[in-house]
Enzyme design. Sequence first.
Site, PDB file in Angstrom:
ATOM      1  N   GLU A  98      37.459  34.404  45.985  1.00 31.64           N
ATOM      2  CA  GLU A  98      38.020  35.612  45.357  1.00 31.64           C
ATOM      3  C   GLU A  98      37.975  35.475  43.837  1.00 31.64           C
ATOM      4  OE1 GLU A  98      38.630  38.506  45.200  1.00 31.64           O
ATOM      5  OE2 GLU A  98      40.254  39.265  46.413  1.00 31.64           O
ATOM      6  N   ASP A  99      38.020  36.605  43.167  1.00 30.33           N
ATOM      7  CA  ASP A  99      38.068  36.575  41.707  1.00 30.33           C
ATOM      8  C   ASP A  99      39.480  36.246  41.231  1.00 30.33           C
ATOM      9  OD1 ASP A  99      39.032  39.003  42.664  1.00 30.33           O
ATOM     10  OD2 ASP A  99      37.934  40.255  41.252  1.00 30.33           O
ATOM     11  N   ASP A 102      46.528  38.252  42.899  1.00 22.85           N
ATOM     12  CA  ASP A 102      47.577  38.977  42.176  1.00 22.85           C
ATOM     13  C   ASP A 102      48.793  39.090  43.106  1.00 22.85           C
ATOM     14  OD1 ASP A 102      48.859  40.548  40.316  1.00 22.85           O
ATOM     15  OD2 ASP A 102      47.601  42.295  40.565  1.00 22.85           O
ATOM     16  N   PHE A 151      46.435  42.847  32.401  1.00 23.87           N
ATOM     17  CA  PHE A 151      45.240  43.260  33.132  1.00 23.87           C
ATOM     18  C   PHE A 151      44.002  42.717  32.433  1.00 23.87           C
ATOM     19  CE2 PHE A 151      42.028  45.895  35.073  1.00 23.87           C
ATOM     20  CZ  PHE A 151      42.449  45.877  36.384  1.00 23.87           C
ATOM     21  N   ASP A 158      36.760  44.059  36.969  1.00 18.43           N
ATOM     22  CA  ASP A 158      36.536  45.396  36.422  1.00 18.43           C
ATOM     23  C   ASP A 158      37.829  46.148  36.144  1.00 18.43           C
ATOM     24  OD1 ASP A 158      37.229  45.759  39.256  1.00 18.43           O
ATOM     25  OD2 ASP A 158      36.690  47.858  38.918  1.00 18.43           O
TER      26      ASP A 158
END
Length: 185
Positions: A98-99, A102, A151, A158
Amino acid sequence: MMNDIERVLFNEECLKNAVNEIGRKISSDYRDKNLLMVSILKGSVVFMSDLIRAISIHCMVDFMCVSSYGSGPKTSGVVKILKDLDIEIAGYDVLIVEDILDSGITLSYIMELIRARNPASIRICTLFDKPVKRDVAIKLDYKGLEVPDEFIVGYGLDYNEKYRNLRFVGVLKPKIYDKQNRGSL
Ligand code: IMP
Ligand code: MG
């Protein structure tokens, strides 16, 4: 594009070191295993493409695409499969790539889905961890860098499908998504 970035959090070199370090650990841990790396589209593709080249043992690669976000910067809580795996994963040592972790909602959903298909093992690898926002407890087996409650975009991540091509990771100016959110109200 650069005008939308408040500040750089991780430069190219920092990202490269983090990815190489994870690659070394995976290569050693999975030496005698049947490694199948599952990249979660689209955010993890840049990380995944660098990570597999930092791995020195055999590995297979597959992709799954889920959507957990609407167009805003916060998790909607709704996870939808947009593209499923091609490979039959029973018996493989699955490593989910996963990137960023969160709230954990996306990964916990994917874990359950994969667990039900009887892999030999499942582990999780994420490049970024944003621990402040965690709603679901998740054990991270491999993690690169911790990020603050802001963020971030770049290196695959993105905002509204943009900024993925930045070579570094930066904090997006809040006015970019505040402006958009106001527009959609
Ligand atoms: P979670 O379900 O809340 O853990 O959300 C995980 C997904 O949300 C990630 O795979 C990203 O696509 C996205 N996400 C979470 N935080 C950020 C961020 O700071 N920048 C870009 N995408 C993010
Ligand atoms: Mg993602």
